[in-house]
Design a protein around this motif. Structure first.
Motif, PDB file in Angstrom:
ATOM      1  N   PHE A 128       0.833  -1.199   0.000  1.00 59.73           N
ATOM      2  CA  PHE A 128       0.000   0.000   0.000  1.00 59.73           C
ATOM      3  C   PHE A 128       0.869   1.251   0.000  1.00 59.73           C
ATOM      4  N   TYR A 129       1.881   1.291   0.875  1.00 55.83           N
ATOM      5  CA  TYR A 129       2.796   2.430   0.971  1.00 55.83           C
ATOM      6  C   TYR A 129       3.579   2.605  -0.322  1.00 55.83           C
ATOM      7  N   LEU A 130       4.034   1.494  -0.891  1.00 58.89           N
ATOM      8  CA  LEU A 130       4.811   1.544  -2.131  1.00 58.89           C
ATOM      9  C   LEU A 130       3.989   2.150  -3.267  1.00 58.89           C
ATOM     10  N   GLU A 131       2.738   1.735  -3.408  1.00 57.60           N
ATOM     11  CA  GLU A 131       1.922   2.216  -4.524  1.00 57.60           C
ATOM     12  C   GLU A 131       1.526   3.676  -4.340  1.00 57.60           C
ATOM     13  N   PRO A 148      12.168   5.907   4.814  1.00 57.08           N
ATOM     14  CA  PRO A 148      11.738   4.597   5.323  1.00 57.08           C
ATOM     15  C   PRO A 148      12.849   3.896   6.104  1.00 57.08           C
ATOM     16  N   ASN A 149      12.464   3.321   7.240  1.00 59.75           N
ATOM     17  CA  ASN A 149      13.435   2.621   8.075  1.00 59.75           C
ATOM     18  C   ASN A 149      13.646   1.189   7.580  1.00 59.75           C
ATOM     19  N   LYS A 150      14.431   0.441   8.335  1.00 63.76           N
ATOM     20  CA  LYS A 150      14.794  -0.915   7.925  1.00 63.76           C
ATOM     21  C   LYS A 150      13.584  -1.835   7.800  1.00 63.76           C
ATOM     22  N   PHE A 151      12.544  -1.613   8.604  1.00 59.82           N
ATOM     23  CA  PHE A 151      11.356  -2.465   8.530  1.00 59.82           C
ATOM     24  C   PHE A 151      10.765  -2.448   7.123  1.00 59.82           C
ATOM     25  N   TRP A 152      10.557  -1.235   6.582  1.00 61.09           N
ATOM     26  CA  TRP A 152       9.961  -1.115   5.253  1.00 61.09           C
ATOM     27  C   TRP A 152      10.886  -1.681   4.189  1.00 61.09           C
TER      28      TRP A 152
END
Length: 617
Positions: free
Chosen positions: A65-68, A468-472
């Protein structure tokens, strides 16, 4: 003046961030939240199903969702244009658009069903609550006879529910091979649905954003009213227990539960259909999409659970009056909304009122998603052919023509065999296409374009503090694609042929289902092969997999925020230079003067060329 000399009108934007947020809510929260999630939760361990659903939402739904949203907002372009980030994989955009076209076709047919039920509810006695109608059969059983119905006779009573709804509303034939003409009242309802769709989208996002205030908020009002009424009914507690009160952790050992949680997340968030990219493309360049991602994911999670209470309180009451278990009346898919739930509402005092409210809510939920689906289709084509669709009059005529075309195509689903066609499209579209598109999207951005470059782009939009942090990054590169690949493989190994209740499709009809899949996913290899052939040799693949020179922010002032996107530097030449130094093993360092600190964002700078991470195709 020739068509090509006319300057295309400037791309419109949302009037304010609230309209964008509400449109996303209306888009993501659709009919599936009412009839799909509650049944999946009930079927897969009750409250225990929330565990895989939440995990999948965190590790797949939110990252995709964040990527799109980021891709759409960064480029201010629809799903066809945005994949200039990788010319070889431009087929992602066409595949997403194809799935959206099929989705739009059958979604408006479902809205037409809701229309008919809504109109039929404006009677003192709703027609599906009695047996004195010409369409009833000898199997019909109304409320006066419920006291004499034993549990063993429940199958006959359920046959009545199915036959009443299908014979009267759908006038369903005996099979997909028996089309038997168009059902007139459904065709009229479908025409009204497409007319409303055109009027709502005649001005694009400017009209869509205003309508979103109603389509996003009204369903929550109706759900709240239905829940308040539902909990006061006898048997409501039993319904809630079956829905989420009972927790069966043993169900989590079944891989099917995790697969259904994964696919439900894609349904709930409308990922990989191109809609999120299209909606975000109308945003201001610096809109906080990170905040929007977290908010929409939480709203979707809450709505899925919240809507289930409205459904199962009524089903609990229905089961109590029949003297059977909730499991005997629960049904998944459209049958829950058009067969079982209307019957449950007919058993309540003031039944017509509750039926009107329920189907009005269903129409609103449907239109909230359909408007965004069709705006994605229209905006994508307008972006691709903006040199021809370059005046407001042409754009309005184009939008009207698209709605007429889709109406004509949708007539195949309002024939007497139309339900069989709709079911095939629904089942095949919701299986492999979106999951495969999701895998290719993640591969394209995280591995080919480079997750570091993607994070740099987000920092240009939102500021270095929101990089964006390591999680993303780990989700985009490893966790999300691996889970999707596992889901695809599991679905393939345990694939079951599509059926409709007790009806088994002939082989030629199932072949049509796979034709739908090919028409969606076939764009991926087709565009790939076309690009290779057009460019000539395999060695050019290294160049073709790099971003197009036009990739990046749409506005000139936004491109000046980074040397990588400024007009003075050709990013294609820069990237090829990088590849050549990596291939030869030489080290090439930019002159210190080339490392420029940008005044607008001091923390953003151009790395030494030898330090830029690149991934081989």
């Amino acid at each position: 003046m020739s068509t090509s000399e006319i300057t295309p009108p400037e791309r419109k934007q949302w009037s304010n961030p609230i309209e964008f947020f509400l449109t996303l809510v209306a888009f993501a929260v659709g009919l599936g939240n009412v009839w799909r999630f509650p049944y999946l939760c009930f079927k897969n361990g009750g409250g225990a199903f929330l565990i895989p659903y939440t995990i999948m939402l965190i590790f797949i739904g939110a990252p995709v969702f964040y990527l799109e949203l980021t891709l759409g907002q960064f480029t201010s372009a629809g799903p066809l244009v945005v994949w200039k980030v990788n010319p070889l994989l431009r087929g992602i955009g066409y595949a997403s658009l194809a799935t959206n076209c099929f989705l739009a076709l059958y979604y408006n047919v479902l809205i037409a069903y809701c229309f008919y039920f809504l109109m039929a509810s404006f009677q003192l006695i709703v027609p599906w609550s009695t047996c004195g109608n010409w369409w009833n059969t000898a199997l019909c059983t109304d409320q006066k006879m419920l006291a004499n119905i034993s549990r063993s006779d429940l199958a006959f009573m359920r046959s009545k529910l199915v036959l009443v709804s299908f014979r009267r509303v759908l006038q369903i034939s005996s099979g997909v091979e028996n089309v038997d003409g168009i059902v007139t009242h459904l065709a009229i309802a479908l025409a009204v649905a497409w007319l409303i769709c055109f009027l709502a989208l005649s001005k694009g996002v400017q009209s869509l954003g205003k309508i979103a205030y109603f389509t996003a908020l009204f369903p929550y009002v109706m759900l709240t009213v239905l829940i308040i009424r539902g909990v006061t009914l006898s048997g409501a507690v039993e319904g809630i227990k079956f829905y989420i009160g009972s927790v069966d952790f043993g169900a989590l050992k079944n891989p099917t539960v995790w697969k259904e949680a994964c696919t439900q997340v894609f349904y709930a968030l409308s990922c990989c259909s191109g809609g999120l990219i299209a909606m975000a493309s109308f945003n201001d360049f610096n809109n906080n999409v990170y905040r929007d991602t977290l908010s929409i994911c939480l709203v979707t999670w809450f709505t899925s659970i919240f809507g289930g209470f409205a459904i199962f309180t009524v089903l609990g009451h229905m089961a109590t009056k029949m003297g059977v278990s909730v499991a005997d009346v629960a049904k998944g898919g459209p049958g829950l909304a058009f067969v079982v739930f209307p019957e449950g509402l007919s058993m309540m005092p003031f039944a017509p009122l509750w039926c009107v409210l329920f189907f009005l809510m269903m129409c609103t939920l449907g239109f909230g998603s359909e408007f965004s689906i069709m705006e994605t289709v229209m905006a994508s084509i307008i972006d691709e052919f903006k040199t021809y669709l370059n005046t407001p009059k042409k754009i309005i005529l184009f939008r009207f023509g698209i709605c007429v075309l889709f109406f004509l195509l949708g007539l195949t689903m309002v024939t007497r065999g139309g339900l069989y066609v709709l079911n095939i499209v629904d089942q095949y579209l919701g299986g492999f296409p979106w999951l495969i598109i999701g895998v290719v999207e993640l591969f394209c951005i995280a591995w080919v374009y480079g997750v570091d470059n993607f994070c740099d782009d987000i920092a240009i939009m939102l500021g270095e503090e929101r990089r964006p942090n390591k999680f993303w990054q780990i989700c985009w590169k490893y966790i999300s694609p691996l889970i999707l690949i596992f889901t695809i493989l599991f679905s393939s190994l345990f694939y079951q042929e599509v059926t409709l209740d007790d009806y088994t499709y002939p082989s030629w009809a199932l072949t049509l289902g796979w034709v739908v899949v090919i028409m969606c996913l076939g764009w991926l290899p087709y565009i790939f092969i076309v690009e290779i052939c057009r460019r000539g040799t395999w060695s050019i693949i290294k160049e073709a997999r790099l971003p197009h020179i036009e990739w990046g922010p749409a506005r000139h002032e936004h491109r000046q925020l980074s040397v990588r996107y400024s007009n003075s530097i050709d990013p294609k030449k820069l990237s090829m230079q990088t590849l050549s130094t990596i291939d030869t093993g030489d080290t090439f360092d930019l002159d210190s003067a080339a490392i420029e600190i940008m005044p607008a964002s001091p923390k953003l700078y151009i790395k030494r060329l030898s330090d830029v991470s690149t991934t081989r195709f």
